[in-house]
Scaffold this motif. Structure first.
Motif, PDB file in Angstrom:
ATOM      1  N   ALA A   1      52.156  33.649  80.217  1.00 32.92           N
ATOM      2  CA  ALA A   1      53.049  32.670  79.586  1.00 32.92           C
ATOM      3  C   ALA A   1      53.828  31.876  80.633  1.00 32.92           C
ATOM      4  O   ALA A   1      54.244  32.410  81.658  1.00 32.92           O
ATOM      5  N   HIS A   2      54.014  30.603  80.338  1.00 36.33           N
ATOM      6  CA  HIS A   2      54.802  29.750  81.213  1.00 36.33           C
ATOM      7  C   HIS A   2      55.370  28.597  80.381  1.00 36.33           C
ATOM      8  O   HIS A   2      55.044  28.460  79.203  1.00 36.33           O
ATOM      9  N   ARG A   3      56.196  27.817  81.012  1.00 39.30           N
ATOM     10  CA  ARG A   3      56.670  26.591  80.357  1.00 39.30           C
ATOM     11  C   ARG A   3      56.880  25.525  81.414  1.00 39.30           C
ATOM     12  O   ARG A   3      57.055  25.821  82.591  1.00 39.30           O
ATOM     13  N   HIS A   4      56.855  24.283  80.973  1.00 40.67           N
ATOM     14  CA  HIS A   4      57.011  23.185  81.928  1.00 40.67           C
ATOM     15  C   HIS A   4      57.597  21.954  81.243  1.00 40.67           C
ATOM     16  O   HIS A   4      57.639  21.868  80.014  1.00 40.67           O
ATOM     17  N   GLN A   5      58.001  21.042  82.123  1.00 39.02           N
ATOM     18  CA  GLN A   5      58.612  19.811  81.615  1.00 39.02           C
ATOM     19  C   GLN A   5      57.589  18.943  80.888  1.00 39.02           C
ATOM     20  O   GLN A   5      57.925  18.221  79.950  1.00 39.02           O
TER      21      GLN A   5
ATOM     22  N   TRP B   1      57.802  27.908  75.713  1.00 39.65           N
ATOM     23  CA  TRP B   1      56.965  28.942  76.329  1.00 39.65           C
ATOM     24  C   TRP B   1      55.608  28.934  75.662  1.00 39.65           C
ATOM     25  O   TRP B   1      55.521  28.794  74.435  1.00 39.65           O
ATOM     26  N   HIS B   2      54.561  29.088  76.443  1.00 39.77           N
ATOM     27  CA  HIS B   2      53.237  29.162  75.826  1.00 39.77           C
ATOM     28  C   HIS B   2      52.257  29.954  76.683  1.00 39.77           C
ATOM     29  O   HIS B   2      52.405  30.050  77.901  1.00 39.77           O
ATOM     30  N   GLU B   3      51.307  30.531  75.993  1.00 38.70           N
ATOM     31  CA  GLU B   3      50.226  31.277  76.630  1.00 38.70           C
ATOM     32  C   GLU B   3      49.057  31.213  75.672  1.00 38.70           C
ATOM     33  O   GLU B   3      49.241  30.951  74.474  1.00 38.70           O
TER      34      GLU B   3
ATOM     35  N   LEU C   1      49.175  19.056  74.484  1.00 40.79           N
ATOM     36  CA  LEU C   1      48.527  19.166  73.177  1.00 40.79           C
ATOM     37  C   LEU C   1      47.112  19.667  73.392  1.00 40.79           C
ATOM     38  O   LEU C   1      46.581  19.612  74.502  1.00 40.79           O
ATOM     39  N   ARG C   2      46.529  20.205  72.335  1.00 42.76           N
ATOM     40  CA  ARG C   2      45.168  20.750  72.421  1.00 42.76           C
ATOM     41  C   ARG C   2      44.318  20.193  71.295  1.00 42.76           C
ATOM     42  O   ARG C   2      44.808  20.038  70.165  1.00 42.76           O
ATOM     43  N   PHE C   3      43.059  19.936  71.600  1.00 38.46           N
ATOM     44  CA  PHE C   3      42.081  19.595  70.574  1.00 38.46           C
ATOM     45  C   PHE C   3      40.863  20.475  70.843  1.00 38.46           C
ATOM     46  O   PHE C   3      40.300  20.434  71.946  1.00 38.46           O
TER      47      PHE C   3
ATOM     48  N   GLY D   1      44.611  30.403  87.150  1.00 42.29           N
ATOM     49  CA  GLY D   1      45.799  30.144  86.324  1.00 42.29           C
ATOM     50  C   GLY D   1      45.346  29.571  85.001  1.00 42.29           C
ATOM     51  O   GLY D   1      45.427  30.207  83.966  1.00 42.29           O
ATOM     52  N   ARG D   2      44.825  28.366  85.042  1.00 39.29           N
ATOM     53  CA  ARG D   2      44.171  27.774  83.875  1.00 39.29           C
ATOM     54  C   ARG D   2      42.830  27.236  84.352  1.00 39.29           C
ATOM     55  O   ARG D   2      42.780  26.472  85.310  1.00 39.29           O
ATOM     56  N   ARG D   3      41.764  27.633  83.677  1.00 40.93           N
ATOM     57  CA  ARG D   3      40.427  27.235  84.132  1.00 40.93           C
ATOM     58  C   ARG D   3      40.058  25.934  83.425  1.00 40.93           C
ATOM     59  O   ARG D   3      39.588  25.926  82.305  1.00 40.93           O
TER      60      ARG D   3
HETATM   61 FE   FE2 Z   1      51.059  24.940  80.198  1.00 38.59          FE
END
Ligand code: FE2
Ligand code: FE2
Length: 373
Positions: free
Chosen positions: A118-122, A159-161, A126-128, A82-84
């Motif tokens: 793509a998914h979304r969540h509560q 939504w994000h991917e 953030l990303r660096f 899903g996410r590595r």
């Molecule tokens: Fe996510």
């Protein structure tokens, strides 16, 4: 560490000091049978004189984590995982998978040509970016390209991917989320996009073009969502802004030259639950110690130095990640006498402020520096 000026004797008037007797123990058992209890048995623990974080100060060396993160590329496919992500877990907060306090962080790796659905969540994210030039993310239909040192946000519910469209090796970026906070409040939701992917708009980094230039679009409908309409902050502009600020201002005795990534419409934090900052320490600069409510995850964006957290020394260099638990004394020093050092950080300060929990205090003794253990 013994916090100064706050340790008090629990036998003073008003604090619980009931000794166990056979009668009381039997009484406690009777209460427990009815899902009840005597407050005085836990009062001093659940209402401490000052914050008692379960989190410890920890530093994770990028040089040690990087080979392990790269190993995950071979061991699990992006689809299966899903996410590595290799998450960083505080030894005192394994129960909630937090890096510190109620903040989660992890290092995500994406090989060339990989993409996630793509998914979304509560939880807000953030990303660096640590390394790699091909990273992209689509946030609510806006495609963002991000490179090393860039900061980007995925506000809660969007939504994000993401993926890596480069051909020069993997991307490693750091995720920061408020998952433990969301779970502590029993408010978590997660959804997969019905089409598995979004249709991105034509303009890449549209929010940077619209809001990234210290001007707001005039005459447009005012942005009213509770997070920043600007979704990405490139490293070059961030560093230039800090250098400018260093020329123009003295900065903070506790943080050096520090700036907050802000919602350009409100001047407030980028998201309601997490704030983010970048700070610059001048060559050789050592800050004074302070402490405050709120937990902080730091990532070294540039240079090398040392931070003293709760009396412990943590030497750091570029890519390292370390955490400061709430109410822990902390101070930072740039060990390079010829170049500046930069620390990226994210925190739960917006939560502390909005709940009225913010407190801050300077270390008064010893010229503002902690004795080290
Ligand atoms: Fe996510
Ligand atoms: Fe601080």
């Amino acid at each position: 560490m013994t916090p100064r000026g706050t340790r008090r004797d629990d036998t003073v008037l008003g604090r619980a000091r009931v000794s166990d007797t056979p009668e009381l123990e039997a009484y406690y058992a009777e209460l427990a049978d009815r899902e009840a209890g005597a407050l005085w048995t836990v009062a001093n623990k659940i209402e401490p004189w000052y914050p008692q974080p379960q989190s410890a100060p920890v530093l994770w060396r990028y040089a040690e984590l990087r080979p392990l993160v790269r190993k995950a590329l071979d061991l699990v496919s992006a689809d299966d995982a899903g996410r590595r992500v290799v998450m960083l877990v505080n030894p005192g907060r394994r129960d909630v998978s937090a890096a510190v306090g109620l903040l989660y962080t992890g290092l995500q790796i994406m090989g060339p040509g990989e993409s996630m659905t793509a998914h979304r969540h509560q939880a807000a994210a953030l990303r660096f970016v640590h390394e790699g030039t091909g990273a992209w993310t689509i946030v609510d239909g806006e495609k963002l390209r991000v490179g090393p040192g860039d900061f980007a946000i995925t506000p809660n519910g969007t939504w994000h991917e993401h993926g890596n469209e480069g051909d020069d090796g993997p991307v490693i970026w750091q995720d920061g989320l408020d998952i433990p906070l969301v779970n502590a409040l029993d408010a978590g939701f997660y959804e997969v996009h019905p089409d598995l992917h979004q249709q991105p708009g034509k303009v890449v980094n549209a929010s940077v073009a619209t809001y990234g230039g210290n001007l707001l679009p005039y005459g447009a409908e005012k942005w009213a969502r509770p997070y920043s309409p600007l979704l990405a902050w490139p490293w070059e502009a961030t560093y230039a802004a800090l250098r400018g600020l260093a020329d123009a201002a003295e900065g903070s005795p506790y943080d050096g030259v520090i700036a907050e990534y802000t919602n350009p419409v409100t001047g407030g934090s980028v998201m309601p639950t997490m704030g983010a900052h970048m700070q610059l320490l001048r060559p050789g600069q050592a800050t004074r110690a302070h402490r405050h409510t709120g937990s902080v995850v730091y990532t070294v964006a540039k240079g090398r130095g040392v931070s003293v957290i709760a009396g412990q020394r943590f030497p750091w260099r570029k890519g390292d990640i370390f955490v400061v638990p709430s109410w822990a004394w902390h101070e930072h020093a740039n060990l390079d006498d010829s170049d500046d050092a930069c620390l990226f950080s994210f925190d739960d300060f917006p939560v502390m402020r909005s709940l009225g929990f913010r407190r801050e205090e300077a270390y008064a003794d010893n010229d503002g520096h902690q004795p080290t253990l």
